[in-house]
Enzyme design. Structure first.
Site, PDB file in Angstrom:
ATOM      1  N   ASP A 154       0.645  -1.147  -0.027  1.00 49.20           N
ATOM      2  CA  ASP A 154       0.018  -0.044   0.040  1.00 49.20           C
ATOM      3  C   ASP A 154       0.965   1.193   0.097  1.00 49.20           C
ATOM      4  O   ASP A 154       2.203   1.042   0.067  1.00 49.20           O
ATOM      5  CB  ASP A 154      -1.021  -0.008   1.159  1.00 49.20           C
ATOM      6  CG  ASP A 154      -1.480   1.309   1.548  1.00 49.20           C
ATOM      7  OD1 ASP A 154      -2.435   1.770   0.550  1.00 49.20           O
ATOM      8  OD2 ASP A 154      -1.538   1.922   2.451  1.00 49.20           O
ATOM      9  N   ASP A 197      -0.190   5.097   1.201  1.00 53.20           N
ATOM     10  CA  ASP A 197      -0.434   6.133   2.081  1.00 53.20           C
ATOM     11  C   ASP A 197      -0.474   5.371   3.505  1.00 53.20           C
ATOM     12  O   ASP A 197      -1.100   4.470   3.796  1.00 53.20           O
ATOM     13  CB  ASP A 197      -1.640   6.923   1.800  1.00 53.20           C
ATOM     14  CG  ASP A 197      -1.692   7.488   0.503  1.00 53.20           C
ATOM     15  OD1 ASP A 197      -0.733   8.250   0.401  1.00 53.20           O
ATOM     16  OD2 ASP A 197      -2.626   7.171  -0.172  1.00 53.20           O
ATOM     17  N   THR A 234      -2.820   1.047  -4.350  1.00 46.06           N
ATOM     18  CA  THR A 234      -3.342   1.905  -3.482  1.00 46.06           C
ATOM     19  C   THR A 234      -4.749   2.339  -3.576  1.00 46.06           C
ATOM     20  O   THR A 234      -5.357   1.888  -4.840  1.00 46.06           O
ATOM     21  CB  THR A 234      -2.653   3.324  -3.788  1.00 46.06           C
ATOM     22  OG1 THR A 234      -3.036   4.348  -3.083  1.00 46.06           O
ATOM     23  CG2 THR A 234      -2.410   3.736  -5.210  1.00 46.06           C
ATOM     24  N   GLY A 235      -5.257   2.601  -2.570  1.00 46.12           N
ATOM     25  CA  GLY A 235      -6.981   2.860  -2.774  1.00 46.12           C
ATOM     26  C   GLY A 235      -7.092   4.223  -3.420  1.00 46.12           C
ATOM     27  O   GLY A 235      -8.173   5.053  -3.408  1.00 46.12           O
ATOM     28  N   LYS A 260      -8.648  -3.807  -3.904  1.00 45.11           N
ATOM     29  CA  LYS A 260      -7.334  -4.373  -4.037  1.00 45.11           C
ATOM     30  C   LYS A 260      -7.490  -5.753  -4.070  1.00 45.11           C
ATOM     31  O   LYS A 260      -6.335  -6.373  -4.735  1.00 45.11           O
ATOM     32  CB  LYS A 260      -6.536  -4.160  -2.551  1.00 45.11           C
ATOM     33  CG  LYS A 260      -6.519  -2.626  -2.464  1.00 45.11           C
ATOM     34  CD  LYS A 260      -5.506  -2.029  -1.257  1.00 45.11           C
ATOM     35  CE  LYS A 260      -5.278  -0.720  -1.241  1.00 45.11           C
ATOM     36  NZ  LYS A 260      -4.511  -0.280   0.089  1.00 45.11           N
ATOM     37  N   ASP A 283      -1.132  -0.710   5.929  1.00 49.69           N
ATOM     38  CA  ASP A 283      -1.308  -0.104   7.404  1.00 49.69           C
ATOM     39  C   ASP A 283      -2.843  -0.310   7.756  1.00 49.69           C
ATOM     40  O   ASP A 283      -3.120  -0.225   9.004  1.00 49.69           O
ATOM     41  CB  ASP A 283      -1.161   1.250   7.564  1.00 49.69           C
ATOM     42  CG  ASP A 283      -1.866   2.399   6.702  1.00 49.69           C
ATOM     43  OD1 ASP A 283      -2.643   2.729   7.078  1.00 49.69           O
ATOM     44  OD2 ASP A 283      -1.967   1.759   5.437  1.00 49.69           O
TER      45      ASP A 283
END
EC number: 3.1.3.2
Length: 237
Positions: free
Chosen positions: A69, A71, A137-138, A177, A192
């Protein structure tokens, strides 16, 4: 009689002073509550691991695809998100649905993001192994992006190991994801958030938690280890 009165007064004064002193000793201060060795030794029952232990667990295994990921996992990117909120929606999180914000975030605002030390260690280790590195990433996808180059430069990732950033986006009620982890045959995924760990679990792969920094703008902080996953020590920075 006068002497007796004085003596009684002195006794009463001593009793009062002693009582006050005992009260001070027996009543802990809310300002300075103190602690004890039992509290200091108390630890959450979490499966802690180090980068060295992860590397050791991969000994003898051939190069593989690994995912990260972005961020709060590899970048402390709160400065950009903070700026976005102040600029586009100071009183709400609506900026996260604003394409104008994502154009800024994906095209330069990561210059204000701070690379996390734990990410440096992990990426260096996977590069040494010859693993293929993906970032999933989202964030919402934009027409152009500089995130791929920023990550490659910040973490010194050779072109042979680096892949373009995958912008999975965010869809309510869906873990976006999962399809990418499956499509790219990713075997380890670092993240995270709870969604990162559950995405890995749903794909039957190894999900490893990286701690989100306490001063991240992304609140509330997740409960690391809540799924029994491995959690990297000292990974908040």
């Amino acid at each position: 009689m006068k002497k007796i009165t004085l003596a009684l007064s002195a006794v009463c004064l001593l009793f009062t002073l002693n009582h006050s002193a005992n009260a001070l000793v027996s009543s802990p201060s809310t300002l300075n509550p103190g602690t004890n060795v039992a509290k200091l030794a108390e630890q959450a029952p979490v499966h802690w691991v180090s980068v060295a232990q992860i590397e050791n667990s991969l000994t003898g295994r051939p190069p593989m695809a690994v995912g990260f990921d972005i961020d709060d996992t590899v970048l402390f990117s709160s400065p950009g998100f903070w700026r976005g909120k102040k600029t586009y929606s100071p009183n709400s999180d609506d900026y996260l649905k604003n394409p104008a914000f994502w154009e800024k975030m994906n095209n330069g605002w990561d210059e204000f993001s701070i690379p996390k030390e734990v990410a440096r260690q992990l990426i260096d280790m996977h590069v040494r192994r010859g693993d293929s590195i993906y970032f999933v990433t989202g964030r919402s996808q934009t027409k152009t992006e500089t995130v791929t180059n920023t990550l490659a430069d910040n973490f010194h990732i050779p072109a042979a190991n680096m892949n373009p950033v995958i912008f999975a986006g965010d869809k309510p009620g869906q873990n976006t994801k999962i399809q990418w982890l499956q499509e790219k045959n990713i075997r380890i995924f670092y993240g995270d958030s709870d969604n990162d760990i559950t995405a890995a679990r749903d794909c039957g792969i190894r999900g490893i938690r990286i701690l989100r920094a306490a001063n991240s703008t992304y609140k509330p902080l997740p409960q690391a280890g809540a799924f029994g996953e491995e959690v990297i020590v000292n990974s908040e920075y």
